[in-house]
Write an enzyme that holds these catalytic residues in place. Structure first.
Site, PDB file in Angstrom:
ATOM      1  N   TYR A  25     -36.507  46.210  -8.830  1.00 17.00           N
ATOM      2  CA  TYR A  25     -37.710  45.390  -7.994  1.00 17.00           C
ATOM      3  C   TYR A  25     -37.353  46.130  -6.478  1.00 17.00           C
ATOM      4  O   TYR A  25     -37.755  44.669  -5.951  1.00 17.00           O
ATOM      5  CB  TYR A  25     -38.330  44.550  -7.661  1.00 17.00           C
ATOM      6  CG  TYR A  25     -39.406  44.049  -8.784  1.00 17.00           C
ATOM      7  CD1 TYR A  25     -40.792  45.210  -9.157  1.00 17.00           C
ATOM      8  CD2 TYR A  25     -39.265  43.709 -10.274  1.00 17.00           C
ATOM      9  CE1 TYR A  25     -41.559  45.178 -10.154  1.00 17.00           C
ATOM     10  CE2 TYR A  25     -40.280  43.224 -11.543  1.00 17.00           C
ATOM     11  CZ  TYR A  25     -41.068  43.816 -11.013  1.00 17.00           C
ATOM     12  OH  TYR A  25     -42.164  43.791 -11.990  1.00 17.00           O
ATOM     13  N   GLU A  49     -38.461  55.280 -10.811  1.00 18.16           N
ATOM     14  CA  GLU A  49     -39.207  54.283 -11.676  1.00 18.16           C
ATOM     15  C   GLU A  49     -39.108  54.782 -13.140  1.00 18.16           C
ATOM     16  O   GLU A  49     -37.537  54.441 -13.838  1.00 18.16           O
ATOM     17  CB  GLU A  49     -40.094  53.445 -11.602  1.00 18.16           C
ATOM     18  CG  GLU A  49     -39.948  52.237 -10.084  1.00 18.16           C
ATOM     19  CD  GLU A  49     -41.376  52.059 -10.191  1.00 18.16           C
ATOM     20  OE1 GLU A  49     -42.240  52.218 -11.500  1.00 18.16           O
ATOM     21  OE2 GLU A  49     -42.083  51.166  -9.915  1.00 18.16           O
ATOM     22  N   HIS A  82     -46.365  46.184 -16.158  1.00 17.35           N
ATOM     23  CA  HIS A  82     -46.329  47.060 -14.887  1.00 17.35           C
ATOM     24  C   HIS A  82     -46.381  48.489 -14.525  1.00 17.35           C
ATOM     25  O   HIS A  82     -46.392  49.375 -15.753  1.00 17.35           O
ATOM     26  CB  HIS A  82     -45.030  46.939 -14.588  1.00 17.35           C
ATOM     27  CG  HIS A  82     -44.399  47.487 -13.683  1.00 17.35           C
ATOM     28  ND1 HIS A  82     -44.550  47.116 -11.969  1.00 17.35           N
ATOM     29  CD2 HIS A  82     -43.783  48.951 -13.095  1.00 17.35           C
ATOM     30  CE1 HIS A  82     -43.827  48.492 -11.750  1.00 17.35           C
ATOM     31  NE2 HIS A  82     -43.522  49.479 -11.659  1.00 17.35           N
ATOM     32  N   ASN A  93     -48.152  38.967 -16.034  1.00 16.09           N
ATOM     33  CA  ASN A  93     -48.797  39.633 -15.972  1.00 16.09           C
ATOM     34  C   ASN A  93     -48.744  40.904 -16.101  1.00 16.09           C
ATOM     35  O   ASN A  93     -49.971  42.242 -16.220  1.00 16.09           O
ATOM     36  CB  ASN A  93     -49.958  40.607 -14.278  1.00 16.09           C
ATOM     37  CG  ASN A  93     -48.752  40.940 -13.385  1.00 16.09           C
ATOM     38  OD1 ASN A  93     -48.093  40.844 -14.708  1.00 16.09           O
ATOM     39  ND2 ASN A  93     -48.770  41.000 -12.340  1.00 16.09           N
ATOM     40  N   LYS A 149     -43.979  43.251 -19.967  1.00 19.37           N
ATOM     41  CA  LYS A 149     -43.681  42.887 -19.927  1.00 19.37           C
ATOM     42  C   LYS A 149     -43.644  41.852 -20.241  1.00 19.37           C
ATOM     43  O   LYS A 149     -44.144  41.411 -21.922  1.00 19.37           O
ATOM     44  CB  LYS A 149     -44.145  41.924 -17.976  1.00 19.37           C
ATOM     45  CG  LYS A 149     -44.131  42.885 -17.689  1.00 19.37           C
ATOM     46  CD  LYS A 149     -44.773  42.012 -15.703  1.00 19.37           C
ATOM     47  CE  LYS A 149     -44.778  42.919 -14.868  1.00 19.37           C
ATOM     48  NZ  LYS A 149     -45.222  42.100 -13.387  1.00 19.37           N
TER      49      LYS A 149
HETATM   50  P1  CMP Z   1     -45.713  44.981 -10.744  1.00 21.02           P
HETATM   51  O1  CMP Z   1     -46.965  45.454 -10.282  1.00 21.02           O
HETATM   52  O2  CMP Z   1     -44.943  44.671 -11.789  1.00 21.02           O
HETATM   53  O3  CMP Z   1     -45.054  44.372  -8.939  1.00 21.02           O
HETATM   54  C1  CMP Z   1     -44.617  43.379  -8.048  1.00 21.02           C
HETATM   55  C2  CMP Z   1     -44.641  42.114  -9.138  1.00 21.02           C
HETATM   56  O4  CMP Z   1     -44.201  40.683  -8.132  1.00 21.02           O
HETATM   57  C3  CMP Z   1     -46.434  41.961  -9.145  1.00 21.02           C
HETATM   58  O5  CMP Z   1     -46.460  42.760 -10.733  1.00 21.02           O
HETATM   59  C4  CMP Z   1     -46.427  40.493  -9.625  1.00 21.02           C
HETATM   60  O6  CMP Z   1     -45.896  40.001 -10.873  1.00 21.02           O
HETATM   61  C5  CMP Z   1     -45.341  40.254  -8.602  1.00 21.02           C
HETATM   62  N1  CMP Z   1     -45.459  39.121  -8.151  1.00 21.02           N
HETATM   63  C6  CMP Z   1     -45.666  37.638  -7.707  1.00 21.02           C
HETATM   64  N2  CMP Z   1     -45.851  37.626  -7.015  1.00 21.02           N
HETATM   65  C7  CMP Z   1     -46.333  38.029  -6.338  1.00 21.02           C
HETATM   66  C8  CMP Z   1     -47.990  37.997  -5.077  1.00 21.02           C
HETATM   67  N3  CMP Z   1     -48.251  37.187  -4.170  1.00 21.02           N
HETATM   68  N4  CMP Z   1     -48.008  39.464  -4.286  1.00 21.02           N
HETATM   69  C9  CMP Z   1     -47.950  40.591  -5.009  1.00 21.02           C
HETATM   70  N5  CMP Z   1     -47.400  40.468  -6.571  1.00 21.02           N
HETATM   71  C10 CMP Z   1     -46.245  38.877  -6.889  1.00 21.02           C
END
Ligand code: CMP
Length: 136
Positions: free
Chosen positions: A52, A129, A118, A115, A12
């Site tokens: 998403y 995806e 993904h 984070n 990311k």
């Molecule tokens: P990812 O695995 O990319 O999939 C969805 C993303 O939403 C997740 O990582 C997080 O970075 C983001 N996200 C933001 N807020 C939340 C939340 N409250 N719960 C889960 N995912 C979140």
């Protein structure tokens, strides 16, 4: 029985910005993942919204899509026995503060949004995806 899978991984914007691409790829390789295909790109917000779409009803959807399209990302197809689950184990919990020691999100993640990585969460989503980024 063998269960070789492919999964989609994204490095990311927060991690690309901090030049963590090679360090994260090395972690994947050291854990037995093959990087079958990869490319660096920057999404438009509308692309991120499509990617998403499963999260479109969530309160964080707009911020999430804004974030994923805020800078360059690296998308990769990873292959390994049970790649989907093992990649998720290696990434760690979505919230880096809750991720186990040694996981990518514990090592590099800044927040639940930033984070760092993904990974597809199921065989169905891995196919969707991978097609999204590589089969068009
Ligand atoms: P990812 O695995 O990319 O999939 C969805 C993303 O939403 C997740 O990582 C997080 O970075 C983001 N996200 C933001 N807020 C939340 C939340 N409250 N719960 C889960 N995912 C979140």
């Amino acid at each position: 029985m063998s269960n070789i899978e492919q999964t989609l991984s994204i490095i990311k914007p927060d991690a690309v910005e901090r030049n963590l691409e090679n360090e994260i790829k090395t972690i994947f390789k050291n854990n037995g993942f093959k990087i079958l295909k990869e490319k660096k790109l920057k999404l438009e917000k509308t692309d991120a919204e499509q990617f998403y779409k499963v999260h479109e009803t969530k309160p964080f959807y707009s911020d999430l899509c804004g974030y994923l399209s805020s800078g360059p990302i690296i998308v990769m197809i990873l292959e390994k026995e049970n790649a989907i689950k093992l990649n998720r184990d290696l990434m760690g919990a979505t919230d880096p503060a809750k991720a186990d020691d040694g996981t990518i999100r514990k090592l590099f993640g800044k927040s639940i949004d930033k984070n760092s990585v993904h990974g597809s969460d199921s065989p169905e989503n891995a196919k969707i995806e991978i097609d999204f980024f590589f089969n068009n």
